[in-house]
Design an enzyme around this catalytic site. Structure first.
Site, PDB file in Angstrom:
ATOM      1  N   ASP A 111      -0.703  -4.951   6.024  1.00 28.72           N
ATOM      2  CA  ASP A 111      -1.701  -5.842   5.400  1.00 28.72           C
ATOM      3  C   ASP A 111      -1.433  -6.025   3.915  1.00 28.72           C
ATOM      4  O   ASP A 111      -0.762  -5.208   3.286  1.00 28.72           O
ATOM      5  CB  ASP A 111      -3.109  -5.263   5.601  1.00 28.72           C
ATOM      6  CG  ASP A 111      -3.252  -3.893   4.957  1.00 28.72           C
ATOM      7  OD1 ASP A 111      -2.303  -3.081   5.085  1.00 28.72           O
ATOM      8  OD2 ASP A 111      -4.279  -3.630   4.319  1.00 28.72           O
ATOM      9  N   GLU A 112      -1.984  -7.099   3.399  1.00 31.14           N
ATOM     10  CA  GLU A 112      -2.060  -7.354   1.959  1.00 31.14           C
ATOM     11  C   GLU A 112      -0.738  -7.131   1.230  1.00 31.14           C
ATOM     12  O   GLU A 112      -0.681  -6.425   0.234  1.00 31.14           O
ATOM     13  CB  GLU A 112      -3.146  -6.459   1.334  1.00 31.14           C
ATOM     14  CG  GLU A 112      -4.522  -6.740   1.895  1.00 31.14           C
ATOM     15  CD  GLU A 112      -5.626  -5.911   1.258  1.00 31.14           C
ATOM     16  OE1 GLU A 112      -6.647  -6.504   0.892  1.00 31.14           O
ATOM     17  OE2 GLU A 112      -5.465  -4.669   1.143  1.00 31.14           O
ATOM     18  N   VAL A 113       0.328  -7.769   1.725  1.00 29.12           N
ATOM     19  CA  VAL A 113       1.614  -7.644   1.046  1.00 29.12           C
ATOM     20  C   VAL A 113       1.708  -8.758   0.010  1.00 29.12           C
ATOM     21  O   VAL A 113       1.672  -9.937   0.351  1.00 29.12           O
ATOM     22  CB  VAL A 113       2.773  -7.760   2.051  1.00 29.12           C
ATOM     23  CG1 VAL A 113       4.098  -7.552   1.333  1.00 29.12           C
ATOM     24  CG2 VAL A 113       2.597  -6.755   3.177  1.00 29.12           C
ATOM     25  N   GLU A 144      -2.485  -9.756   9.203  1.00 30.15           N
ATOM     26  CA  GLU A 144      -1.647 -10.581   8.333  1.00 30.15           C
ATOM     27  C   GLU A 144      -0.240 -10.797   8.867  1.00 30.15           C
ATOM     28  O   GLU A 144       0.374 -11.826   8.621  1.00 30.15           O
ATOM     29  CB  GLU A 144      -1.480  -9.943   6.952  1.00 30.15           C
ATOM     30  CG  GLU A 144      -2.662 -10.110   6.077  1.00 30.15           C
ATOM     31  CD  GLU A 144      -3.538  -8.898   6.117  1.00 30.15           C
ATOM     32  OE1 GLU A 144      -3.756  -8.348   7.211  1.00 30.15           O
ATOM     33  OE2 GLU A 144      -4.014  -8.501   5.053  1.00 30.15           O
ATOM     34  N   HIS A 152       0.809  -1.229   0.000  1.00 32.13           N
ATOM     35  CA  HIS A 152       0.000   0.000   0.000  1.00 32.13           C
ATOM     36  C   HIS A 152       0.837   1.273   0.000  1.00 32.13           C
ATOM     37  O   HIS A 152       0.474   2.268   0.617  1.00 32.13           O
ATOM     38  CB  HIS A 152      -0.953   0.015   1.208  1.00 32.13           C
ATOM     39  CG  HIS A 152      -2.018  -1.025   1.132  1.00 32.13           C
ATOM     40  ND1 HIS A 152      -3.183  -0.850   0.429  1.00 32.13           N
ATOM     41  CD2 HIS A 152      -2.076  -2.278   1.643  1.00 32.13           C
ATOM     42  CE1 HIS A 152      -3.927  -1.946   0.517  1.00 32.13           C
ATOM     43  NE2 HIS A 152      -3.277  -2.832   1.244  1.00 32.13           N
TER      44      HIS A 152
END
Ligand SMILES: *[C@@H]1O[C@H](CO)[C@@H](O)[C@H](O)[C@H]1NC(C)=O
Ligand SMILES: *[C@@H]1O[C@H](CO)[C@@H](O)[C@H](O)[C@H]1NC(C)=O
Ligand SMILES: *[C@@H]1O[C@H](CO)[C@@H](O)[C@H](O)[C@H]1NC(C)=O
Ligand SMILES: *[C@@H]1O[C@H](CO)[C@@H](O)[C@H](O)[C@H]1NC(C)=O
Length: 551
Positions: free
Chosen positions: A346-348, A399, A286
């Site tokens: 998050d969301e790597v 995460e 992000h």
């Protein structure tokens, strides 16, 4: 049914205009037929006894009285604010001035037991303090049958919460008189962390909108503004150390940025309402907007042995990355006074990391094999060490833990994915403090009364010991910004986030949506009357004071 009630309402007003001069002393002939409760506070207090004794409050004489000779800015401003909130401009609107004449003609006051002429506030009040995770927000509020009203709190934050409750006890009868019932309240929140996430990256939100939202938050006793201030799409935070980040990363470097002054203004506005501001600078994913100004911060993705021109998450293999993070978070730690910073995580996506030869070499060097979660752990650990070196604590998305990273014991884990019960069990079994947001993504809108889903989600509904449940600090409603900007933020959010607010403030026993419906309807109308565009939640209905567009 609803339209029949509506008709009745209209004909009553007509009647009263026609017969206004006759000696009618029974106000019950002028009922307000709205299906909502009257004077029921939202979120519900821990303990409340309401008597049948009704008292009036008179705008011309009512005042707040403070116990000490010197009052701090927090209460001084709150008294001015709550006077306006209670009596609002609607009280002098045309409709109500004609009601006023009616009232004097028919002597509606006769049925009331007395008048509350002042609210005595007994509380410490010190300037230059900020709310924190350990703030005491408890208070007691007594309105005696004789009309003596007292609010007591052991910290000023409790006094703020009590003022809100007091303002909500007051309602207008069918003829517009301000009324409240004698009441005794002992109140304290169930959870300490009651937050709301706003995303100012996907769409920019103006200072006015942020402030209006802080007002509504305080009117729902929410106490944490989780400011997801930057993301892939835009970097509106104007850094003093790295001004190029917003210069190159904001949608517009002059009109779509938060200057240092703006950020101060928001923090102060929030402080005066007992709200903490926790900024989120989410990395290593992000971060597209960060990379526009900071050379070599992001990983160059490769394709067929050559750079593809795309970039991925922050590159954990370069030492320069950590030098940058040290300098950047040094600034953040001084700009934002709260003890906590949200560090994302998050969301790597590992795809870009996998393609990059520098990272492959680094992985070999470190003996990580093909375990890219280890690389993420390495990055997060270094980042967390930097931030704890700056004497801050941190919150991260789930995460980081799901990928098996071990983080410092005082890390707070924010649970946001589906199947939250399992995750809460896991995270708390590992001994981490946690906050919940999974059931409260209010940007996922659907047709119908979806607030009931938010209301019914119970943060402690997971398998775990008492010690595990004690690690739950609270939760957050989140409204992500892909389809939200200043035009629809408030109406989409309120009063849907109010459902979350009651879940986090009130005792767990407030879990019946049937009982909550007329109360949340009243609360919505209360917000509408106060000037906020809060949406209807429960199908056809009406408010005593409909929304008046204002600028
Ligand atoms: C307040 O008093 C009125 C009049 O006695 C009563 O009808 C009403 O139920 C009371 N309100 C509450 C919330 O108990
Ligand atoms: C990066 O930092 C590590 C640890 O401080 C050091 O051992 C290494 O030589 C540095 N690498 C470069 C390329 O400077
Ligand atoms: C708790 O554990 C029991 C037994 O394993 C399981 O049946 C139940 O669904 C679990 N409850 C929750 C809320 O996860
Ligand atoms: C609601 O609260 C009551 C009282 O605390 C409890 O007995 C009941 O199980 C709860 N219901 C739900 C659906 O959580």
């Amino acid at each position: 049914m609803a339209s029949a009630l509506g008709l009745l309402f209209i004909s009553c007003i007509t009647l009263s205009v026609v017969y206004g001069n006759s000696q009618i002393d029974d106000v019950k002939k002028y009922p307000d037929p709205s299906p909502q409760t009257r004077g029921s506070p939202w979120p519900a207090p821990k303990q409340m006894t309401i008597s049948e004794t009704q008292l009036t409050v008179d705008q011309a004489t009512f005042k707040f009285e403070f116990s000490e000779t010197e009052v701090c800015s927090i209460l001084e401003e709150a008294f001015v604010r709550y006077f306006k909130i209670i009596f609002g401009s609607y009280s002098t609107s045309l409709k109500f001035s004609s009601w006023k004449t009616l009232r004097s003609n028919i002597g509606s006051r006769s049925r009331y037991s007395g008048t509350v002429s002042a609210l005595q506030v007994v509380s410490p009040c010190i300037d230059n303090i900020y709310p924190s995770l350990t703030s005491d927000e408890s208070y007691t509020l007594e309105i005696s049958e004789k009309g003596v009203a007292t609010l007591k709190a052991s910290e000023v934050w409790g006094a703020l919460r009590g003022l809100e409750t007091f303002s909500q006890l007051i309602y207008q009868d069918g003829l517009g008189t301000f009324v409240l019932n004698a009441t005794s309240i002992e109140d304290a929140p169930r959870f300490q962390h009651r937050g709301l996430l706003l995303d100012t990256s996907r769409h920019f939100l103006s200072l006015d909108v942020l402030k209006e939202n802080l007002d509504v938050m305080s009117q729902n006793k929410l106490n944490v503004f989780h400011w997801h201030i930057v993301d892939d799409q835009a970097f509106p935070y104007e850094s003093s150390t790295f001004p190029d980040m917003s210069m190159k990363g904001a949608y517009n470097a002059f009109t779509h940025v938060y200057t240092q002054e703006n950020v101060k203004e928001i923090i102060e506005y929030a402080r005066l309402r007992g709200i903490r501001v926790i900024p989120e600078f989410d990395s290593p994913g992000h971060t597209m907007s960060w990379g526009k100004a900071i050379a070599n911060l992001l990983t160059k993705c490769y394709s067929g042995g050559k750079p593809s021109g795309d970039v991925g998450p922050v590159n954990p293999a370069f030492n320069t990355t950590y030098t940058f993070l040290q300098n950047f978070f040094q600034e953040i730690s001084t700009v934002f006074p709260d003890h906590y910073v949200h560090l994302g995580g998050d969301e790597v996506s590992f795809d870009c990391w996998k393609s990059n030869p520098d990272i492959t070499a680094f992985m070999e060097n470190m003996g990580y094999g093909k375990d890219y979660a280890k690389l993420e752990e390495y990055y997060m650990e270094k980042l967390l060490n930097i931030v704890s070196g700056l004497k801050k604590a941190y919150i991260i998305w789930q995460e980081v833990i799901d990928n098996g990273a071990k983080v410092a014991a005082d890390t707070v884990i924010e649970v946001w994915k589906g199947g939250y019960q399992k995750e809460m069990s896991k995270v708390t079994a590992l001994g981490y403090k946690t906050i919940l947001s999974s059931p409260w993504y209010v940007n996922y809108i659907s047709y119908g009364s979806d607030w009931m889903n938010y209301y019914s989600a119970e943060p402690l509904d997971f398998n775990g010991t008492k010690a595990q449940k004690d690690l739950v600090m609270g939760g957050e409603a989140c409204i992500w910004g892909e389809f939200v900007d200043g035009t629809n933020l408030l109406s989409r959010l309120w009063p849907r986030a109010s459902a979350v607010a009651e879940r986090l403030w009130s005792p767990a026993s407030f879990n019946d949506t049937k009982l909550a419906t007329p109360r949340i309807d009243e609360h919505r109308c209360r917000l509408v009357r106060r000037g906020y565009p809060a949406e209807p939640l429960n199908g056809p209905s009406f408010c005593g004071h409909e929304y008046v567009y204002h600028q």
